[in-house]
Design a protein around this motif. Structure first.
Motif, PDB file in Angstrom:
ATOM      1  N   THR A  52       0.852  -1.182   0.000  1.00  0.00           N
ATOM      2  CA  THR A  52       0.000   0.000   0.000  1.00  0.00           C
ATOM      3  C   THR A  52       0.892   1.237   0.000  1.00  0.00           C
ATOM      4  O   THR A  52       1.810   1.343   0.807  1.00  0.00           O
ATOM      5  CB  THR A  52      -0.914   0.004   1.237  1.00  0.00           C
ATOM      6  N   ASP A  53       0.623   2.162  -0.924  1.00  0.00           N
ATOM      7  CA  ASP A  53       1.442   3.371  -0.997  1.00  0.00           C
ATOM      8  C   ASP A  53       0.958   4.417   0.009  1.00  0.00           C
ATOM      9  O   ASP A  53       0.010   4.188   0.761  1.00  0.00           O
ATOM     10  CB  ASP A  53       1.496   3.920  -2.426  1.00  0.00           C
ATOM     11  N   VAL A  54       1.594   5.574   0.023  1.00  0.00           N
ATOM     12  CA  VAL A  54       1.283   6.598   1.012  1.00  0.00           C
ATOM     13  C   VAL A  54      -0.135   7.150   0.888  1.00  0.00           C
ATOM     14  O   VAL A  54      -0.675   7.681   1.854  1.00  0.00           O
ATOM     15  CB  VAL A  54       2.309   7.761   0.965  1.00  0.00           C
ATOM     16  N   SER A  55      -0.737   7.012  -0.281  1.00  0.00           N
ATOM     17  CA  SER A  55      -2.108   7.495  -0.463  1.00  0.00           C
ATOM     18  C   SER A  55      -3.147   6.436  -0.111  1.00  0.00           C
ATOM     19  O   SER A  55      -4.341   6.683  -0.228  1.00  0.00           O
ATOM     20  CB  SER A  55      -2.317   7.966  -1.908  1.00  0.00           C
ATOM     21  N   GLY A  56      -2.685   5.247   0.304  1.00  0.00           N
ATOM     22  CA  GLY A  56      -3.607   4.172   0.672  1.00  0.00           C
ATOM     23  C   GLY A  56      -4.007   3.280  -0.486  1.00  0.00           C
ATOM     24  O   GLY A  56      -4.853   2.410  -0.323  1.00  0.00           O
ATOM     25  N   SER A  57      -3.426   3.473  -1.659  1.00  0.00           N
ATOM     26  CA  SER A  57      -3.741   2.648  -2.828  1.00  0.00           C
ATOM     27  C   SER A  57      -2.882   1.382  -2.825  1.00  0.00           C
ATOM     28  O   SER A  57      -1.693   1.437  -2.534  1.00  0.00           O
ATOM     29  CB  SER A  57      -3.473   3.415  -4.121  1.00  0.00           C
ATOM     30  N   ALA A  58      -3.509   0.263  -3.158  1.00  0.00           N
ATOM     31  CA  ALA A  58      -2.783  -1.004  -3.241  1.00  0.00           C
ATOM     32  C   ALA A  58      -2.009  -1.058  -4.553  1.00  0.00           C
ATOM     33  O   ALA A  58      -2.559  -0.769  -5.622  1.00  0.00           O
ATOM     34  CB  ALA A  58      -3.747  -2.178  -3.148  1.00  0.00           C
ATOM     35  N   GLN A  59      -0.731  -1.414  -4.485  1.00  0.00           N
ATOM     36  CA  GLN A  59       0.138  -1.516  -5.651  1.00  0.00           C
ATOM     37  C   GLN A  59       0.645  -2.953  -5.768  1.00  0.00           C
ATOM     38  O   GLN A  59       1.092  -3.536  -4.783  1.00  0.00           O
ATOM     39  CB  GLN A  59       1.344  -0.583  -5.514  1.00  0.00           C
ATOM     40  N   GLU A  81      -1.389  -0.396 -10.092  1.00  0.00           N
ATOM     41  CA  GLU A  81      -2.354  -0.153  -9.015  1.00  0.00           C
ATOM     42  C   GLU A  81      -3.479  -1.172  -9.100  1.00  0.00           C
ATOM     43  O   GLU A  81      -3.966  -1.489 -10.185  1.00  0.00           O
ATOM     44  CB  GLU A  81      -2.922   1.258  -9.111  1.00  0.00           C
ATOM     45  N   LEU A  82      -3.863  -1.704  -7.956  1.00  0.00           N
ATOM     46  CA  LEU A  82      -5.010  -2.606  -7.885  1.00  0.00           C
ATOM     47  C   LEU A  82      -6.236  -1.732  -7.647  1.00  0.00           C
ATOM     48  O   LEU A  82      -6.401  -1.159  -6.573  1.00  0.00           O
ATOM     49  CB  LEU A  82      -4.833  -3.623  -6.759  1.00  0.00           C
ATOM     50  N   THR A  83      -7.087  -1.614  -8.659  1.00  0.00           N
ATOM     51  CA  THR A  83      -8.214  -0.694  -8.579  1.00  0.00           C
ATOM     52  C   THR A  83      -9.340  -1.233  -7.709  1.00  0.00           C
ATOM     53  O   THR A  83     -10.075  -0.468  -7.112  1.00  0.00           O
ATOM     54  CB  THR A  83      -8.763  -0.384  -9.980  1.00  0.00           C
ATOM     55  N   GLY A  84      -9.467  -2.523  -7.642  1.00  0.00           N
ATOM     56  CA  GLY A  84     -10.502  -3.122  -6.798  1.00  0.00           C
ATOM     57  C   GLY A  84      -9.900  -3.581  -5.492  1.00  0.00           C
ATOM     58  O   GLY A  84      -8.916  -3.034  -4.993  1.00  0.00           O
ATOM     59  N   ARG A  85     -10.485  -4.601  -4.937  1.00  0.00           N
ATOM     60  CA  ARG A  85      -9.949  -5.188  -3.716  1.00  0.00           C
ATOM     61  C   ARG A  85      -8.716  -6.011  -4.059  1.00  0.00           C
ATOM     62  O   ARG A  85      -8.592  -6.524  -5.159  1.00  0.00           O
ATOM     63  CB  ARG A  85     -11.006  -6.078  -3.065  1.00  0.00           C
ATOM     64  N   ALA A  86      -7.803  -6.151  -3.134  1.00  0.00           N
ATOM     65  CA  ALA A  86      -6.559  -6.895  -3.382  1.00  0.00           C
ATOM     66  C   ALA A  86      -6.789  -8.380  -3.141  1.00  0.00           C
ATOM     67  O   ALA A  86      -6.152  -9.009  -2.308  1.00  0.00           O
ATOM     68  CB  ALA A  86      -5.442  -6.364  -2.496  1.00  0.00           C
ATOM     69  N   THR A  87      -7.711  -8.950  -3.884  1.00  0.00           N
ATOM     70  CA  THR A  87      -7.996 -10.379  -3.781  1.00  0.00           C
ATOM     71  C   THR A  87      -7.110 -11.143  -4.758  1.00  0.00           C
ATOM     72  O   THR A  87      -6.520 -10.556  -5.670  1.00  0.00           O
ATOM     73  CB  THR A  87      -9.471 -10.659  -4.112  1.00  0.00           C
ATOM     74  N   GLY A  88      -7.040 -12.440  -4.582  1.00  0.00           N
ATOM     75  CA  GLY A  88      -6.283 -13.276  -5.508  1.00  0.00           C
ATOM     76  C   GLY A  88      -6.793 -13.136  -6.931  1.00  0.00           C
ATOM     77  O   GLY A  88      -6.015 -13.094  -7.887  1.00  0.00           O
ATOM     78  N   GLU A  89      -8.103 -13.032  -7.078  1.00  0.00           N
ATOM     79  CA  GLU A  89      -8.688 -12.883  -8.415  1.00  0.00           C
ATOM     80  C   GLU A  89      -8.271 -11.563  -9.057  1.00  0.00           C
ATOM     81  O   GLU A  89      -7.914 -11.517 -10.229  1.00  0.00           O
ATOM     82  CB  GLU A  89     -10.215 -12.969  -8.335  1.00  0.00           C
ATOM     83  N   GLU A  90      -8.307 -10.474  -8.279  1.00  0.00           N
ATOM     84  CA  GLU A  90      -7.899  -9.165  -8.805  1.00  0.00           C
ATOM     85  C   GLU A  90      -6.426  -9.183  -9.208  1.00  0.00           C
ATOM     86  O   GLU A  90      -6.045  -8.666 -10.260  1.00  0.00           O
ATOM     87  CB  GLU A  90      -8.156  -8.068  -7.766  1.00  0.00           C
TER      88      GLU A  90
END
Length: 124
Positions: A52-59, A81-90
């Protein structure tokens, strides 16, 4: 240090922001093209890490290892960037889209390594 002739040649090199940006983009595209070409012609393994970067976005960060000229080469593959949830599918969808866009066959991928952290639905 280099003389008046060399200094004059250096002054003639365009160094505007647009020129520098374009040159960096061209070099980046060339490096990516060379890497994808190597992956199309050899077996490779992918190493993944989600952060997770400083803005809270999952990378999602991906590294790749493959044989090249008699040695094992390790290269940065992508950061997306992972736009959805950081699931295995995503995570799979992001990697699959990169492979499809780069015309790289899943058949050449012999291993995928992660840090072992569980993937779960963060909305619950």
């Amino acid at each position: 240090m280099v003389g008046k002739d060399a200094a004059a040649k250096l002054r003639s090199v365009p160094l505007s922001n647009y020129t520098i940006r374009r040159r960096i983009e061209d070099m980046s595209a060339d490096i990516k093209s060379q890497l994808l070409e190597r992956l199309r012609g050899s077996k490779f393994a992918v190493q993944l890490d989600e952060s997770t970067d400083v803005s809270g976005s999952a990378q999602l960060i991906a590294l790749v290892r493959y044989p090249w000229e008699g040695r094992i080469q390790e290269d940065f593959l992508f950061c997306q960037e992972l736009t959805g949830r950081a699931t295995g599918e995503e995570i799979f969808n992001v990697i699959d889209m990169f492979m499809e866009t780069g015309n790289v066959s899943w058949e050449n991928c012999i291993a995928i390594c992660t840090d072992g952290a569980s993937c779960h639905d963060r909305t619950q």
